[in-house]
Design a protein around this motif. Structure first.
Motif, PDB file in Angstrom:
ATOM      1  N   UNK A  43      18.134  34.025  68.711  1.00 21.08           N
ATOM      2  CA  UNK A  43      18.689  32.592  68.859  1.00 21.08           C
ATOM      3  C   UNK A  43      19.149  32.056  67.738  1.00 21.08           C
ATOM      4  N   UNK A  44      19.636  32.703  66.525  1.00 17.63           N
ATOM      5  CA  UNK A  44      20.318  31.954  65.559  1.00 17.63           C
ATOM      6  C   UNK A  44      21.699  32.318  65.659  1.00 17.63           C
ATOM      7  N   UNK A  45      22.191  33.174  66.663  1.00 16.39           N
ATOM      8  CA  UNK A  45      23.650  33.467  67.061  1.00 16.39           C
ATOM      9  C   UNK A  45      24.392  32.270  67.455  1.00 16.39           C
TER      10      UNK A  45
ATOM     11  N   UNK B 265      24.663  27.092  64.907  1.00 18.88           N
ATOM     12  CA  UNK B 265      24.520  26.671  63.515  1.00 18.88           C
ATOM     13  C   UNK B 265      25.796  27.117  62.760  1.00 18.88           C
ATOM     14  N   UNK B 266      26.467  25.943  62.482  1.00 17.61           N
ATOM     15  CA  UNK B 266      27.719  26.351  61.622  1.00 17.61           C
ATOM     16  C   UNK B 266      27.519  27.274  60.682  1.00 17.61           C
ATOM     17  N   UNK B 267      28.701  28.262  60.574  1.00 19.40           N
ATOM     18  CA  UNK B 267      28.885  29.432  59.492  1.00 19.40           C
ATOM     19  C   UNK B 267      27.528  30.291  59.589  1.00 19.40           C
TER      20      UNK B 267
ATOM     21  N   UNK C 177      26.428  35.916  61.746  1.00 18.47           N
ATOM     22  CA  UNK C 177      25.403  36.698  62.462  1.00 18.47           C
ATOM     23  C   UNK C 177      26.060  37.662  63.682  1.00 18.47           C
ATOM     24  N   UNK C 178      26.912  36.907  64.329  1.00 19.49           N
ATOM     25  CA  UNK C 178      27.736  37.581  65.383  1.00 19.49           C
ATOM     26  C   UNK C 178      28.773  38.477  64.990  1.00 19.49           C
TER      27      UNK C 178
END
Length: 247
Positions: free
Chosen positions: A107-109, A112-114, A119-120
């Motif tokens: 979900x964090x990919x 969220x800027x930066x 993460x990707x």
């Protein structure tokens, strides 16, 4: 008093923390698109330097202690306790020469800027906690990248943050999966202290005046030990630093 100053200083902290994330988002994209992995990694390292030292706006001090000569020519599994989201930027910055990657929620990919772009593109494992097969597959892929590139991984064996600072029982699954794929990895415990205090009242106000510490403990050679034995040794070492006996 720490909470009182938090009402005043939290907006200042969030402004500079958020500004840093927004500024480095396009920088990361440009570095990766036109210059590749090495340039992207440098941009991520610098990003996390600034995120780490944004703590000065909360009057928090940051210290990292490592008395061990850790190798850079073999993978390392850094196993740490987890107290808050502010554990992570410092681990990335202080362990930068080891190319430390994280196992993160998928979900964090996005959004969220930066952080999401890193993460990707950064080479870590983004797992779906509802899909055990996908999660194991991603961790195995991370283990292969560690083995092929002498990268390292940071893993939080508690599985979630200890919001009151009290360690939860460590789980051995992630360590076992990584060691199966990268059996030459060294295992290194890291004790994190006091970052939970920043968010003891939630996202606002953040609290101030804490001594945040990251301590690298004695490395563990997996040798003939089982993942369960290694995990218990990690937990015992970290509990000793935090003065928390085994339950």
């Amino acid at each position: 008093m720490s909470k009182f100053f938090g009402y005043i200083l939290s907006p200042v902290f969030y402004f500079f923390f958020g500004l840093t994330l927004c500024v480095f988002h396009p920088i990361q994209w440009i570095c990766h698109k036109f210059f590749g992995y090495k340039a992207h990694k440098v941009s991520v390292d610098v990003l996390n330097f600034f995120l780490t030292y944004c703590q000065i706006f909360l009057l928090n001090s940051v210290s990292f202690k490592n008395e061990h000569d850790l190798p850079t020519d073999r993978p390392i599994i850094f196993a740490a306790n987890h107290q808050s989201m502010y554990d992570i930027p410092s681990l990335i910055w202080f362990l930068r020469k080891h190319h430390a990657k994280f196992i993160s929620k998928i979900e964090l990919t996005k959004g969220i800027p930066s952080i999401s772009i890193n993460l990707r593109l950064g080479g870590g494992a983004n797992i779906d906690r509802k899909d055990n097969k996908q999660a194991i597959s991603e961790i195995i892929k991370l283990g292969r990248r560690m083995k092929d590139n002498n990268w390292s991984a940071v893993i939080f064996p508690e599985g979630t943050r200890a919001k009151d600072g009290k360690l939860k029982t460590f789980q051995f699954g992630g360590i076992a999966t990584l060691l199966k794929t990268a059996p030459n990895a060294l295992v290194v415990p890291v004790a994190i202290e006091n970052s939970w205090k920043i968010v003891r009242f939630g996202m606002f106000p953040l609290t101030t005046g804490h001594a945040l510490r990251w301590t690298v403990l004695k490395p563990i050679e997996p040798a003939d030990q089982s993942a369960n034995e290694i995990t218990l040794e990690i937990e015992t070492a970290i509990r000793k630093i935090l003065n928390q006996p085994l339950s």
